[in-house]
Design a protein around this motif. Structure first.
Motif: not given
Length: 395
Positions: A296-307
């Motif tokens: 989730a922290q990585a997705a906050a920095r790179m929104p393409a990984f939200a899913e």
């Protein structure tokens, strides 16, 4: 009757391999490396393979910079070996920090690096997004960038070092556990293996998380703990290309680091990890809750990984010292014994030059770069290697 060598290296990871290679480069051809299992089968196999010179400890910068130069001319370093390919990809290194002390530390570290000749600088958000368009940077105050950084392959580096050491006359033995040290008074004179004794003028212990075992054979305590760290890769709807830079996110709670790997995003934590007493990793289970939180922290920095989809995960161990920096060189009062432990996640990126420094120290030669800052007595002398980031894997 026991065998005799001029020098013995215990441990077949990248540090041991680099040291054996450098021993032969310095003329010590009757050298032996002993590995209890297979080459690069321990912590080197779990390395994330990141190459960078970004540190806040100047001694680390100089070693990492020299090592980078050796990675860049790796084939020539290995006597023109056509198979000596370190897998080096110089995609750059971004470090991002929120307002406050970590931003100040990035700015100070970049200034120090530049003073040491490193090609590094600060970027504005527009320039950072041109290099890494996947990022969200609204909360970021300082962005450091180092052009000559990226990733390399720990297995290829380790095996290349050993192949070329053998060509120069060194001996490498795998599946040969060392079971003790040979000793005459306060001098170490060799090693005992499961196949018998082997004598040597000097012995190096480069066994990572198993270093306390070797130290106990010499009757010494060393400042070392073992910490467990997990790494995982995430897949997005489009490939995460190898041209994207390695990144360190000081704004994330876990101080994440990321890099491309096989079209996926590799994610690891830069925190202190989980203490363990088991160097064999028998009790090491993936922390799924922590991985979910860090994803989730990585997705906050790179929104393409939200899913993002979890592609794979693994765990490894750091041999950690009190200041998160290695201990290198001779053991006072124990002639003939040298150590290399406590790399705390820095080992691979610094391995080419550290191997040379260790080989020089073992042979009683001046070292190309100062080894004294890494002496084992620095803690009791009140001179730990703590930089602008404090203790931790950034150093």
């Amino acid at each position: 009757m026991s065998e005799t060598f001029d020098a013995i290296v215990i441990g077949g990871g990248v540090i041991g391999a680099s040291t054996l290679f450098q021993l032969t480069a310095l003329g010590c051809r009757k050298a032996l490396l002993i590995e209890r299992g297979e080459i690069a089968g321990g912590m080197t196999a779990h390395s994330s393979g990141i190459v960078r010179t970004h540190y806040s400890v100047p001694a680390n910068v100089t070693i990492a910079r020299a090592s980078l130069g050796m990675f860049e001319r790796f084939r020539d370093l290995c006597d023109g070996d056509p198979d000596a390919d370190p897998g080096l990809v110089l995609s750059g290194y971004l470090i991002v920090a929120p307002p406050g002390p970590s931003s100040d530390a990035v700015r100070a570290s970049i200034a120090m690096q530049r003073g040491l000749g490193v090609e590094a600088g600060l970027l504005d958000r527009k320039s950072a997004l041109e290099r890494h368009p996947w990022l969200a940077l609204d909360d970021i105050d300082a962005i450091g960038f180092e052009a000559e950084a990226g990733v390399a392959d720990p297995y290829l580096v380790t095996t290349s070092f050993l192949r070329n050491a053998r060509r120069r006359g060194a001996t490498v033995r795998t599946s040969t556990p060392v079971t003790g040290l040979l000793r005459q008074g306060s001098r170490i004179t060799g090693v005992m293996t499961d196949k018998g004794p082997i004598e040597a003028g000097v012995v190096l212990s480069a066994v990572n998380v198993w270093s306390r075992i070797v130290a106990s054979w010499a009757g010494i305590n060393i400042p070392l703990t073992i910490t467990a760290h997990h790494v995982f890769t995430l897949a997005a709807d489009k490939p995460y290309g190898q041209e994207l830079p390695v990144m360190k996110d000081l704004a994330s709670p876990a101080k994440l680091y990321t890099r491309p790997m096989g079209g996926h995003l590799l994610v690891g934590g830069g925190h202190e990890g989980t203490l363990t007493d088991d160097p064999e990793m028998a009790d090491l289970e993936p922390d799924h809750d922590a991985m979910i939180d860090e994803a989730a922290q990585a997705a906050a920095r790179m929104p393409a990984f939200a899913e993002g989809r979890l592609a794979r995960s693994w765990s490894g161990l750091y041999d950690t010292t009190p200041d998160w920096n290695p201990v290198l060189g001779p053991i006072p009062g124990m002639e003939g014994l040298h150590v290399a432990f406590g790399f705390s996640g820095h080992g691979f990126k610094m391995s080419p030059m550290i191997g040379r420094m260790l080989a020089q120290s073992m042979l009683g030669q001046p070292t190309d770069l100062p080894i004294r800052p890494y002496r084992i007595t620095r803690y009791e002398e009140g001179e730990p290697l703590v930089g602008a980031y404090g203790t931790g894997a950034v150093s």
